[in-house]
Design an enzyme around this catalytic site. Structure first.
Site, PDB file in Angstrom:
ATOM      1  N   PRO A  32     -12.046 -36.707  93.399  1.00  0.00           N
ATOM      2  CA  PRO A  32     -12.842 -36.710  94.637  1.00  0.00           C
ATOM      3  C   PRO A  32     -14.279 -36.450  94.043  1.00  0.00           C
ATOM      4  O   PRO A  32     -14.560 -36.644  92.953  1.00  0.00           O
ATOM      5  CB  PRO A  32     -12.337 -35.310  94.972  1.00  0.00           C
ATOM      6  CG  PRO A  32     -11.059 -34.985  94.153  1.00  0.00           C
ATOM      7  CD  PRO A  32     -11.059 -35.647  92.961  1.00  0.00           C
ATOM      8  N   GLY A  61     -17.686 -34.554  88.718  1.00  0.00           N
ATOM      9  CA  GLY A  61     -18.183 -34.701  87.398  1.00  0.00           C
ATOM     10  C   GLY A  61     -18.122 -35.987  86.767  1.00  0.00           C
ATOM     11  O   GLY A  61     -18.185 -35.946  85.554  1.00  0.00           O
ATOM     12  N   THR A 114     -19.310 -39.011  87.165  1.00  0.00           N
ATOM     13  CA  THR A 114     -20.418 -39.715  86.503  1.00  0.00           C
ATOM     14  C   THR A 114     -21.305 -38.949  85.422  1.00  0.00           C
ATOM     15  O   THR A 114     -21.626 -39.319  84.388  1.00  0.00           O
ATOM     16  CB  THR A 114     -21.560 -40.084  87.692  1.00  0.00           C
ATOM     17  OG1 THR A 114     -20.707 -40.549  88.781  1.00  0.00           O
ATOM     18  CG2 THR A 114     -22.592 -40.911  87.070  1.00  0.00           C
ATOM     19  N   SER A 158       2.809 -38.815 105.936  1.00  0.00           N
ATOM     20  CA  SER A 158       3.034 -37.859 105.327  1.00  0.00           C
ATOM     21  C   SER A 158       2.877 -36.575 106.443  1.00  0.00           C
ATOM     22  O   SER A 158       3.087 -35.210 105.782  1.00  0.00           O
ATOM     23  CB  SER A 158       2.248 -37.639 104.320  1.00  0.00           C
ATOM     24  OG  SER A 158       0.793 -37.262 104.506  1.00  0.00           O
ATOM     25  N   LYS A 166      -3.491 -31.665  97.322  1.00  0.00           N
ATOM     26  CA  LYS A 166      -3.027 -31.008  98.545  1.00  0.00           C
ATOM     27  C   LYS A 166      -3.006 -29.747  98.475  1.00  0.00           C
ATOM     28  O   LYS A 166      -3.168 -28.809  99.139  1.00  0.00           O
ATOM     29  CB  LYS A 166      -1.790 -31.575  99.280  1.00  0.00           C
ATOM     30  CG  LYS A 166      -2.043 -33.084  99.743  1.00  0.00           C
ATOM     31  CD  LYS A 166      -0.804 -33.555 100.422  1.00  0.00           C
ATOM     32  CE  LYS A 166      -0.980 -34.890 100.964  1.00  0.00           C
ATOM     33  NZ  LYS A 166       0.301 -35.531 101.335  1.00  0.00           N
TER      34      LYS A 166
HETATM   35  N1  LIG Z   1     -16.944 -29.465  85.086  1.00  0.00           N
HETATM   36  C1  LIG Z   1     -18.204 -29.384  85.343  1.00  0.00           C
HETATM   37  N2  LIG Z   1     -18.958 -28.829  84.368  1.00  0.00           N
HETATM   38  C2  LIG Z   1     -20.234 -28.741  84.925  1.00  0.00           C
HETATM   39  N3  LIG Z   1     -20.827 -29.486  85.729  1.00  0.00           N
HETATM   40  C3  LIG Z   1     -20.013 -30.321  86.686  1.00  0.00           C
HETATM   41  C4  LIG Z   1     -18.430 -30.357  86.342  1.00  0.00           C
HETATM   42  N4  LIG Z   1     -18.142 -31.108  87.264  1.00  0.00           N
HETATM   43  C5  LIG Z   1     -19.136 -31.500  88.064  1.00  0.00           C
HETATM   44  N5  LIG Z   1     -20.338 -31.103  87.654  1.00  0.00           N
HETATM   45  C6  LIG Z   1     -21.480 -31.231  88.199  1.00  0.00           C
HETATM   46  O1  LIG Z   1     -21.545 -31.545  89.546  1.00  0.00           O
HETATM   47  C7  LIG Z   1     -22.513 -32.637  89.718  1.00  0.00           C
HETATM   48  C8  LIG Z   1     -21.857 -33.875  90.366  1.00  0.00           C
HETATM   49  O2  LIG Z   1     -21.039 -34.526  89.605  1.00  0.00           O
HETATM   50  P1  LIG Z   1     -20.997 -36.126  89.570  1.00  0.00           P
HETATM   51  O3  LIG Z   1     -22.183 -36.751  90.102  1.00  0.00           O
HETATM   52  O4  LIG Z   1     -20.499 -36.492  88.326  1.00  0.00           O
HETATM   53  O5  LIG Z   1     -19.749 -36.283  90.310  1.00  0.00           O
HETATM   54  P2  LIG Z   1     -19.009 -37.556  90.595  1.00  0.00           P
HETATM   55  O6  LIG Z   1     -17.532 -37.059  90.170  1.00  0.00           O
HETATM   56  O7  LIG Z   1     -19.286 -38.779  89.922  1.00  0.00           O
HETATM   57  O8  LIG Z   1     -18.946 -37.725  92.203  1.00  0.00           O
HETATM   58  P3  LIG Z   1     -18.780 -39.144  93.075  1.00  0.00           P
HETATM   59  O9  LIG Z   1     -17.474 -39.802  93.291  1.00  0.00           O
HETATM   60  O10 LIG Z   1     -19.227 -38.645  94.262  1.00  0.00           O
HETATM   61  O11 LIG Z   1     -19.710 -40.292  92.491  1.00  0.00           O
HETATM   62  C9  LIG Z   1     -23.352 -32.811  88.542  1.00  0.00           C
HETATM   63  O12 LIG Z   1     -24.413 -32.433  88.554  1.00  0.00           O
HETATM   64  C10 LIG Z   1     -22.156 -32.522  87.546  1.00  0.00           C
HETATM   65  O13 LIG Z   1     -23.029 -31.978  86.438  1.00  0.00           O
HETATM   66 MG   LIG Z   2     -20.511 -40.540  90.444  1.00  0.00          MG
END
Ligand SMILES: Nc1ncnc2c1ncn2[C@@H]1O[C@H](COP(=O)(O)OP(=O)(O)OP(=O)(O)O)[C@@H](O)[C@H]1O
Ligand SMILES: [Mg+2]
Length: 808
Positions: A381, A385, A387, A703, A746
């Site tokens: 989702p 984190g 990216t 579902s 879920k």
């Molecule tokens: N486990 C974690 N530890 C530290 N920071 C986190 C973690 N998970 C997410 N973040 C922080 O949350 C923010 C959003 O993460 P990111 O942009 O990587 O999301 P994403 O998974 O790529 O979302 P999308 O699918 O919308 O692209 C970033 O600033 C990231 O550093």
């Molecule tokens: Mg992303």
């Protein structure tokens, strides 16, 4: 000595001459004055002009003029030089021609011009006198001029050759053809030809001397044939030389013109320098052979094409690309496993599976240096984190990081570029990114892979297939460059929110790593360790000025965000930091400790409510668990009845599958009404309406079957569903509960919503086993085989359910 004047004049005079005098042989005296002729032979039946300057010749002509105007013209054997050629009798040939002088012209310098007509061939028997003129005793030789068949054939041959030669030689006039054709007398023809062509003296003399006419013709033919051959070769040589010259001249001329134009535009030196510079840079680069050959070819073209031509710029850009691309430039990997793990931990909380995978990759690299980069795909989702993890991996490996968003990309050419024939063509995004990275082994993140479009412009996924195939991507050919680039060292990482929109072949090439949403506890950790410090810094504060308590963070998570990831959480934290920063900026700042109660002052009233209890407090509402791109979520299904009969309304933007599953749920409940403890005729007397808020969001999928059945039962029986229960599962008409997907998401959503009991299809039990224990803490799972078990759990046994027999 006498000299013949030029041949052309000879022909004219030959034609214009009065009819040859008829001189009888008997009338020719035995002794005649001799006219020595250098460089020519005078033949009978021809009229030739002769220039006379030497004393003995002059005396001979004077002598002839006082007598019967007859003179014998005899050729002299060829001598070394003009001066050596004395008018001595020894040098004369043995045969000559008796001529009659037709005209005489005395020149002011004492020399003469005469026109002589050849009459008969004569043999010199003896020299009678040497001074003042040579006089010789002669025998006149009568020659036969009989036109035998053979002679006829020979004559035709000669005429033919004459035609040929005339057409090839400029010094012979065209009239010669008709003249030659009109001559009947074979002897005359032979002599005419011998006169007109530039033959050697010996040859001419031989023709004169030969007695046999056939022989004469044969010699003549041989000579003419040789002449044609020489002329032909000469013509060819001339032609070759000519084309050679014209080509060289043309090129030279154009070059000079070009130089002049360039000079006029003041471009010469600059362009030259530019090309030299490119050449030098290419020489210093390490390039694959194919690339070097192509580059050199283009440099050559560049030199030729003037800078004003648009083509020039196109080639330049192309060469720039070749120069800038890191064909053989790689960064060194940092293969220290501990360091890598530390960096990954520094940047992200949790996510152990991913971190382990990266460290494993490094471990393999330590053992075997030329491994292909793995192709990972992070699925989960938003805001979990994905990216930022990619960035962190690049940092841990010590590689360049480039991100390429594929979201909304529809055109295949965006990946592979356009062919160079198109105006403004460019390489595709892959090579653009590589150029930016400056090394051929970066971490390349293909973000939003699930949002690649496809239409008539082609399917970018198909182009990606090649990029992501380790067997092919070492010779990736971009349309623009049309040169193989080695992508096998690149570490590709894809990200996606959902897997199923990714083209199956593409999905197959990647190692999928699921990132599920975070629990509240995890979010608190992430916030305190990462988000809060980052936001404090980003808003120009420091840790002395602001502090968040754990409780405050939990309050933000529960009352202000509802998400699987942490993006909104970070935003809300940022919002608080901004407000505090504003206070410090306006000089009224004091150290702030953010407590739960103070949060509404910063963020406004609560945004997210724990709805489950409130919504399910009335009969007819059941809590379902849904799985969306944003992770899991709870959803409420409402059912209501009103007096009427046998009608079912479905609202809330339900897709076909969901509508059908609603009908199935109704039938399933009706069929078991008695067993469940409902009035058997409830459907006869009531209209049913099933609604799924929020009505504006389209929903689909099977579902929610068990949820709808539960809502209907609750509505008909007027008993509310337990407010701590949520459920998911497909239902069949026979009441069997079938398994569904997205269990982990879920369950997480249920946790966030404060649910303590989750009813799942029995066949999903294995999925639950895969969920880490801490996520399942505090949740009771009920695995239901049939609708009876679902209802049991949902109503906590407050329904008088008689177990129906179920056939699965
Ligand atoms: N486990 C974690 N530890 C530290 N920071 C986190 C973690 N998970 C997410 N973040 C922080 O949350 C923010 C959003 O993460 P990111 O942009 O990587 O999301 P994403 O998974 O790529 O979302 P999308 O699918 O919308 O692209 C970033 O600033 C990231 O550093
Ligand atoms: Mg992303």
């Amino acid at each position: 000595m006498a000299e013949p004047t030029d041949n052309k004049a000879g022909i004219e005079q030959f034609q214009a001459a009065p009819q040859p005098q008829q001189v009888r042989v008997e009338d020719i005296p035995d002794v005649l004055p001799v006219l020595p002729i250098s460089n020519n032979v005078i033949f009978p039946a021809t009229i030739t002009p002769v220039a006379i300057g030497k004393p003995k010749s002059l005396a001979a002509v004077e002598g002839a003029m006082t007598a019967d105007k007859l003179i014998v013209a005899i050729a002299m054997r060829p001598a070394g030089t003009e001066e050596e050629a004395a008018e001595s009798a020894e040098d004369l040939y043995e045969y000559g021609t008796v001529c009659s002088i037709l005209k005489l012209l005395r020149m002011p310098d004492g020399t003469m011009r005469i026109l002589v007509q050849g009459l008969r061939k004569a043999k010199i028997e003896a020299i009678a006198e040497q001074e003042p003129a040579i006089r010789a005793r002669l025998t006149i030789i009568e020659e036969s001029a009989e036109r035998t068949r053979e002679i006829e054939a020979l004559m035709r041959n000669v005429v033919e050759l004459i035609n040929k030669i005339v057409s090839m030689v400029s010094y012979l006039p065209d009239e010669l053809r008709s003249a030659a054709m009109s001559i009947e007398d074979p002897l005359m023809l032979a002599y005419l030809v011998a006169t007109l062509f530039r033959l050697k003296i010996e040859e001419k003399q031989r023709i004169l001397e030969l007695d046999n006419l056939t022989e004469k013709y044969r010699v003549l033919l041989r000579i003419l044939n040789r002449e044609v051959e020489i002329l032909e070769i000469g013509g060819k040589i001339k032609e070759d030389v000519q084309t050679e010259i014209t080509k060289a001249q043309r090129e030279y001329y154009l070059r000079e013109q070009l130089k002049a134009i360039q000079h006029e535009l003041g471009e010469t030196d600059e362009t030259q320098a530019e090309v030299e510079e490119i050449d030098e840079r290419l020489a210093t680069l390490e390039l694959p052979d194919e690339v070097r050959t192509e580059a050199e070819r283009e440099v050559k073209r560049l030199r030729r094409i003037p800078p004003i031509s648009p083509e020039h710029q196109i080639i330049r850009t192309y060469l720039d690309w070749i120069i800038e691309l890191p064909w053989r430039v790689s960064t060194d990997d940092n293969l220290d496993l501990d360091r890598a793990r530390n960096i990954l931990d520094e940047d992200h909380y949790g996510l152990d599976k991913v971190k382990e995978r990266i460290v494993e990759y490094l471990a393999v690299r330590n053992l075997k240096h030329d491994t292909h980069g793995p192709i990972l795909c992070f699925v989960g989702p938003p805001g979990t984190g994905k990216t930022s993890l990619g960035q962190s991996i690049a940092r841990a490996l010590g590689r360049q990081f480039i991100r390429m968003s594929l979201g909304g990309m529809r055109d295949e050419a965006e990946i592979r570029g356009h062919r160079r024939t198109y105006i403004g063509a460019m390489p595709g995004r892959i090579l653009q990114s590589i150029r930016r990275a400056g090394s051929n082994n970066p971490v390349m993140m293909l973000d939003e892979m699930d949002k690649v479009g496809a239409d008539f412009r082609g399917d970018p996924s198909s182009a990606l297939l090649e990029v992501l195939d380790p067997a092919q991507n070492n010779t990736f050919r971009d349309h623009y460059l049309n040169l193989a680039f080695d992508l096998s060292k690149v570490l590709f990482i894809g990200t996606a929110n959902i897997l199923h929109t990714i083209q199956p072949a593409l999905r197959d090439r990647m190692e999928v790593i699921q990132l599920s949403g975070y629990t509240t506890e995890e979010k608190i950790e992430i916030a305190t360790k990462y988000l809060v410090p980052r936001q404090i810094e980003e808003n120009g504060l420091n840790a002395d000025q602001i502090e968040f308590t754990r409780e405050a963070i939990q309050r933000i998570i529960e009352a202000y965000t509802r998400e699987a990831g942490v993006r909104n959480l970070e935003r809300e934290i940022g919002g608080i930091c901004r407000k505090v920063a504003f206070k410090f900026a306006s000089k009224e700042g004091r150290r702030v400790v953010v407590e739960p109660d103070a949060i509404p002052d910063y963020l406004g009233p609560q945004k997210v409510f724990p709805e489950v209890a409130r919504r399910t407090s009335v009969p007819g509402v059941a809590t379902g668990l849904a799985w969306t791109e944003a992770g899991g979520d709870v959803l409420f299904i409402e059912a209501t009845k009103m007096p009427g009969g046998k009608s079912l309304q479905l609202t809330g933007q339900l897709g076909d599958v969901m509508q059908e599953s609603a009908r199935a749920a109704v039938s399933c409940v009706r069929a078991r009404a008695e067993a469940i403890g409902l009035p058997a005729d409830f459907y006869e007397k009531n209209d049913l309406h099933v609604h799924v808020p929020a009505g504006a969001i389209p929903k689909d999928g099977p579902s929610a079957g068990v949820v709808m059945a539960t809502a209907i039962v609750s509505c008909v029986s007027e008993i509310p569903v337990s407010n701590r229960v949520a459920m998911t599962g497909e239902i069949t008409l026979t009441g069997v509960v079938l398994p569904v997907g997205g269990i982990k998401e879920k369950v997480l959503a249920a946790r966030r919503a404060g649910i303590t009991k989750v009813i799942l299809p029995a066949r999903n039990e294995n999925d639950v086993k895969e969920i880490p224990d801490e996520l399942c803490k505090g949740i009771e799972f009920v695995f239901a085989e049939d609708i009876g078990q679902v209802l049991d759990a949902a109503f906590n046994g407050s329904l008088p359910i008689k177990r129906p027999k179920v056939h699965a």
